[in-house]
Scaffold this motif. Structure first.
Motif, mmCIF file in Angstrom:
data_model
loop_
_atom_site.group_PDB
_atom_site.id
_atom_site.type_symbol
_atom_site.label_atom_id
_atom_site.label_comp_id
_atom_site.label_asym_id
_atom_site.label_seq_id
_atom_site.Cartn_x
_atom_site.Cartn_y
_atom_site.Cartn_z
ATOM 1 N N ASP A 18 -1.181 3.308 6.560
ATOM 2 C CA ASP A 18 -0.219 2.347 6.867
ATOM 3 C C ASP A 18 1.223 3.100 7.319
ATOM 4 N N ILE A 19 1.560 3.950 6.612
ATOM 5 C CA ILE A 19 2.685 5.003 6.984
ATOM 6 C C ILE A 19 2.521 5.353 8.552
ATOM 7 N N LYS A 20 1.513 5.956 8.912
ATOM 8 C CA LYS A 20 1.246 6.324 10.375
ATOM 9 C C LYS A 20 1.361 5.178 11.106
ATOM 10 N N LYS A 21 0.818 4.134 10.847
ATOM 11 C CA LYS A 21 0.874 2.809 11.712
ATOM 12 C C LYS A 21 2.201 1.854 11.454
ATOM 13 N N ALA A 22 3.190 2.555 10.737
ATOM 14 C CA ALA A 22 4.260 1.929 10.418
ATOM 15 C C ALA A 22 4.138 0.226 10.136
ATOM 16 N N LYS A 23 3.396 0.193 8.935
ATOM 17 C CA LYS A 23 2.987 -1.207 8.743
ATOM 18 C C LYS A 23 3.407 -1.368 7.074
ATOM 19 N N THR A 55 0.945 -1.230 0.198
ATOM 20 C CA THR A 55 0.186 0.116 -0.013
ATOM 21 C C THR A 55 1.065 1.281 0.103
ATOM 22 N N ILE A 56 1.884 1.260 0.642
ATOM 23 C CA ILE A 56 3.165 2.329 0.765
ATOM 24 C C ILE A 56 3.509 2.509 -0.572
ATOM 25 N N ASN A 57 3.634 1.623 -1.464
ATOM 26 C CA ASN A 57 4.226 1.652 -2.737
ATOM 27 C C ASN A 57 3.197 2.233 -3.688
ATOM 28 N N GLY A 58 1.844 2.524 -3.224
ATOM 29 C CA GLY A 58 0.677 2.613 -4.281
ATOM 30 C C GLY A 58 0.495 4.212 -4.029
ATOM 31 N N LEU A 59 1.267 4.801 -3.221
ATOM 32 C CA LEU A 59 1.128 6.495 -3.183
ATOM 33 C C LEU A 59 1.504 6.943 -4.728
ATOM 34 N N MET A 60 0.956 8.012 -5.032
ATOM 35 C CA MET A 60 1.191 8.787 -6.270
ATOM 36 C C MET A 60 1.388 10.305 -5.836
ATOM 37 N N SER A 80 6.687 -2.702 10.920
ATOM 38 C CA SER A 80 6.466 -4.018 11.153
ATOM 39 C C SER A 80 5.591 -4.493 10.060
ATOM 40 N N PHE A 81 5.124 -5.860 10.073
ATOM 41 C CA PHE A 81 4.005 -6.575 9.154
ATOM 42 C C PHE A 81 2.775 -6.740 10.128
ATOM 43 N N PRO A 82 1.576 -6.641 9.247
ATOM 44 C CA PRO A 82 0.397 -6.935 9.877
ATOM 45 C C PRO A 82 0.607 -8.606 9.990
ATOM 46 N N LYS A 83 -0.373 -9.260 10.802
ATOM 47 C CA LYS A 83 -0.137 -10.683 11.150
ATOM 48 C C LYS A 83 -0.281 -11.347 9.821
#
Length: 328
Positions: A94-99, A72-77, A130-133
């Motif tokens: 997800d950046i705010k959550k560091a995920k 998702t963080i690579n989908g920012l344009m 970190s990664f989500p579960k």
């Protein structure tokens, strides 16, 4: 191919299923990928074709392209002209959550392109995310699939992890998720033999060496891959035959002095500071003459060269993997 044709002689295509191009410009590499990227051999029509009546054509094209991204963080344009950020996938959240979260279900994403597993590790290590579960589960359980990647792609991904200032964090994550034995089996065997734990701090010599390297590097200031490869071989030589700290220091001086071993030995003999022998790879210091120090430094160099040779030999790699309980 259009990019490669444009930069004749300075562009290299990397990757089979999702090709990207490395354009070499002066001493830097620019990574170029197509705005519309699909798996080779696919029709490129996997995405929904319907759109909301309130969605403009440009919004639809951007949204559709984002669906093919890895995380998702690579989908920012970003539009540099209007200074506007487009976020169709929740990347900012997800950046705010560091995920590091996959765009589509992690199992599907990693089956589609197993290189995404290594990219996930690289991003998490570099940013401290970190990664989500779900993502963590499939990073671990599909780790062995990275063995399908060609050697050039594996070298590229490992270089991204070790040469850009996040090597220590990368090695920790690679070990934690069962990837280290597939990429660096000798180092995985070392971790296994030392019963390395996630929270161990300052007791693992290999991690300390790369932590020191990280302090000199950054994403915009990487090192050449020969440096981290040399560190791996240097450490492997010490694992096989622990040395007196003075021998290690003199060897390092010889490297720094461009191979002037006699001068390095002279300087080494003048060192009277107490050396730290707190690692299993280092012996307790002892007195020795100039000839003895010279002979041991030469022996370390020979051992390092042998380690480097064996680290790229299939027979020795297989033996190293056999020492790792969790390796298939």
């Amino acid at each position: 191919m259009q990019v490669k044709d444009t930069f004749v002689g300075s562009a290299v295509i990397v990757g089979r299923r999702f090709p990207i191009v490395h354009v070499h410009d002066n001493n830097s590499i620019v990574e170029v990928s197509s705005f519309n990227t699909y798996v080779r051999g696919s029709s490129g029509n996997q995405m929904p074709t319907s759109k909301s009546p309130h969605c403009s054509k440009n919004d639809y094209l951007r949204w559709k392209n984002c669906q093919g991204r890895d995380f998702t963080i690579n989908g920012l344009m970003f539009n540099p002209y209007s200074e506007k950020i487009y976020d169709y996938l929740g990347g900012i959240e997800d950046i705010k959550k560091a995920k590091v979260r996959t765009v589509i279900p992690a199992a599907t994403s990693f089956h589609e392109d197993c290189a995404r597993i290594l990219r996930a590790i690289r991003i998490a290590a570099r940013l401290g995310f970190s990664f989500p579960k779900e993502t963590a589960y499939y990073v671990r359980n599909l780790a062995c699939s990275v063995a399908r990647l060609d050697k050039g792609r594996l070298l590229m991904e490992v270089n991204y992890m070790l040469a850009y200032g996040s090597a220590e964090a990368s090695l920790r994550l690679l070990w934690r998720f069962g990837l280290l034995e597939h990429l660096l089996p000798f180092q995985a065997a070392y971790f296994s033999s030392t019963l390395f734990k996630r929270k161990d701090n300052g007791t693992n010599m290999l991690l300390v060496l790369f932590s020191k390297l990280d302090s000199f590097l950054a994403p915009n200031r990487p090192c050449h891959n020969s440096l981290w490869i040399s560190i791996l071989a240097f450490h492997e030589a010490l694992v096989r035959k622990p040395r007196d700290p003075l021998v290690v220091a003199t060897f390092a001086l010889a490297v720094y002095l461009g191979g002037d071993l006699p001068l390095a030995v002279d300087i080494g003999q003048s060192i009277n500071r107490q050396h730290d022998a707190g690692f299993a790879e280092l012996l307790e210091p002892r007195m020795r003459g100039k000839k003895g120090l010279l002979a041991e430094v030469k022996d370390l160099a020979i051992s390092m060269r042998q380690a480097l040779t064996e680290m790229t030999d299939e027979y020795y790699v297989a033996n190293a993997m056999a020492k790792i309980p969790q390796a298939p």
